[in-house]
Design a protein around this motif. Structure first.
Motif, mmCIF file in Angstrom:
data_model
loop_
_atom_site.group_PDB
_atom_site.id
_atom_site.type_symbol
_atom_site.label_atom_id
_atom_site.label_comp_id
_atom_site.label_asym_id
_atom_site.label_seq_id
_atom_site.Cartn_x
_atom_site.Cartn_y
_atom_site.Cartn_z
ATOM 1 N N ALA A 67 0.845 -1.191 0.000
ATOM 2 C CA ALA A 67 0.000 0.000 0.000
ATOM 3 C C ALA A 67 0.880 1.239 0.000
ATOM 4 O O ALA A 67 1.571 1.502 0.978
ATOM 5 N N GLU A 68 0.873 1.981 -1.110
ATOM 6 C CA GLU A 68 1.604 3.248 -1.174
ATOM 7 C C GLU A 68 0.630 4.321 -0.727
ATOM 8 O O GLU A 68 -0.315 4.645 -1.425
ATOM 9 N N LEU A 69 0.863 4.846 0.467
ATOM 10 C CA LEU A 69 -0.063 5.813 1.034
ATOM 11 C C LEU A 69 0.642 7.078 1.501
ATOM 12 O O LEU A 69 0.387 7.583 2.585
ATOM 13 N N THR A 70 1.535 7.593 0.655
ATOM 14 C CA THR A 70 2.113 8.894 0.943
ATOM 15 C C THR A 70 0.979 9.913 1.041
ATOM 16 O O THR A 70 1.009 10.818 1.861
ATOM 17 N N VAL A 76 -7.517 2.567 -1.232
ATOM 18 C CA VAL A 76 -6.372 1.747 -0.828
ATOM 19 C C VAL A 76 -6.602 1.201 0.585
ATOM 20 O O VAL A 76 -6.265 0.052 0.875
ATOM 21 N N GLY A 77 -7.213 2.007 1.438
ATOM 22 C CA GLY A 77 -7.540 1.522 2.777
ATOM 23 C C GLY A 77 -8.488 0.331 2.730
ATOM 24 O O GLY A 77 -8.338 -0.628 3.500
ATOM 25 N N ILE A 78 -9.451 0.362 1.821
ATOM 26 C CA ILE A 78 -10.377 -0.761 1.649
ATOM 27 C C ILE A 78 -9.612 -1.992 1.156
ATOM 28 O O ILE A 78 -9.821 -3.110 1.652
ATOM 29 N N GLU A 79 -8.706 -1.796 0.211
ATOM 30 C CA GLU A 79 -7.896 -2.914 -0.290
ATOM 31 C C GLU A 79 -7.064 -3.524 0.831
ATOM 32 O O GLU A 79 -6.950 -4.746 0.943
ATOM 33 N N ILE A 88 -3.573 -11.998 3.800
ATOM 34 C CA ILE A 88 -2.544 -11.693 2.810
ATOM 35 C C ILE A 88 -1.656 -10.620 3.434
ATOM 36 O O ILE A 88 -2.157 -9.590 3.884
ATOM 37 N N PRO A 89 -0.348 -10.855 3.508
ATOM 38 C CA PRO A 89 0.536 -9.868 4.139
ATOM 39 C C PRO A 89 0.430 -8.491 3.492
ATOM 40 O O PRO A 89 0.256 -8.372 2.280
ATOM 41 N N VAL A 90 0.546 -7.461 4.341
ATOM 42 C CA VAL A 90 0.435 -6.071 3.896
ATOM 43 C C VAL A 90 1.713 -5.319 4.254
ATOM 44 O O VAL A 90 2.176 -5.384 5.399
ATOM 45 N N ILE A 91 2.271 -4.637 3.260
ATOM 46 C CA ILE A 91 3.407 -3.747 3.473
ATOM 47 C C ILE A 91 2.913 -2.326 3.219
ATOM 48 O O ILE A 91 2.411 -2.018 2.131
ATOM 49 N N TYR A 92 3.037 -1.481 4.216
ATOM 50 C CA TYR A 92 2.585 -0.082 4.139
ATOM 51 C C TYR A 92 3.811 0.775 3.892
ATOM 52 O O TYR A 92 4.740 0.791 4.695
ATOM 53 N N ILE A 93 3.846 1.471 2.744
ATOM 54 C CA ILE A 93 4.966 2.368 2.454
ATOM 55 C C ILE A 93 4.436 3.795 2.299
ATOM 56 O O ILE A 93 3.333 4.020 1.818
#
Length: 130
Positions: A67-70, A76-79, A88-93
């Protein structure tokens, strides 16, 4: 080959070409394809249900969600929430200094805050070696 789903808002997509190419390059080295939903699908405003059904199907077929959330984005929050519910693992960048999403962080397996493209490359490369 593994698949990484990139959640990024449609309106911000063009501002992140360098970041996306950096992600793609690093993931390819790990035999992982980067799938950018907004690059593959285009929906009309009245096709919301079809859009979300397609997004959820692509997430179901992914090994990780990045999730690219600059810039915060509800979609994207819903995804992220969907991936989290499906284990499913989540990586927040996000870029350093941008708003921090506590809800996404609460679902993330990893949070990567980066200063620039080089920093993103270094941090993601180190994370992928774990």
């Amino acid at each position: 080959m593994k698949k990484a789903y990139l959640g990024i808002s449609f309106s911000n997509r063009k501002k992140f070409d360098e970041e996306i190419e950096t992600l793609r390059s690093i993931l390819q080295k790990e035999h992982c394809e980067l799938f950018v939903f907004v690059d593959h699908y285009h929906f009309q405003p009245h096709e919301e249900k079809e859009m979300m059904a397609a997004a959820f199907q692509e997430i179901d077929n992914s090994d990780v969600l990045i999730a690219e959330l600059t810039t915060k984005a509800i979609g994207v929050g819903i995804e992220v929430g969907y991936a989290y519910a499906k284990n499913i693992p989540v990586i927040y960048i996000r870029k350093k200094g941008s708003d921090y999403s506590t809800t996404v962080s609460g679902c993330a397996d990893q949070v990567l805050e980066y200063e620039d493209i080089i920093d993103l490359k270094d941090k993601l490369s180190m994370f992928m070696k774990i």
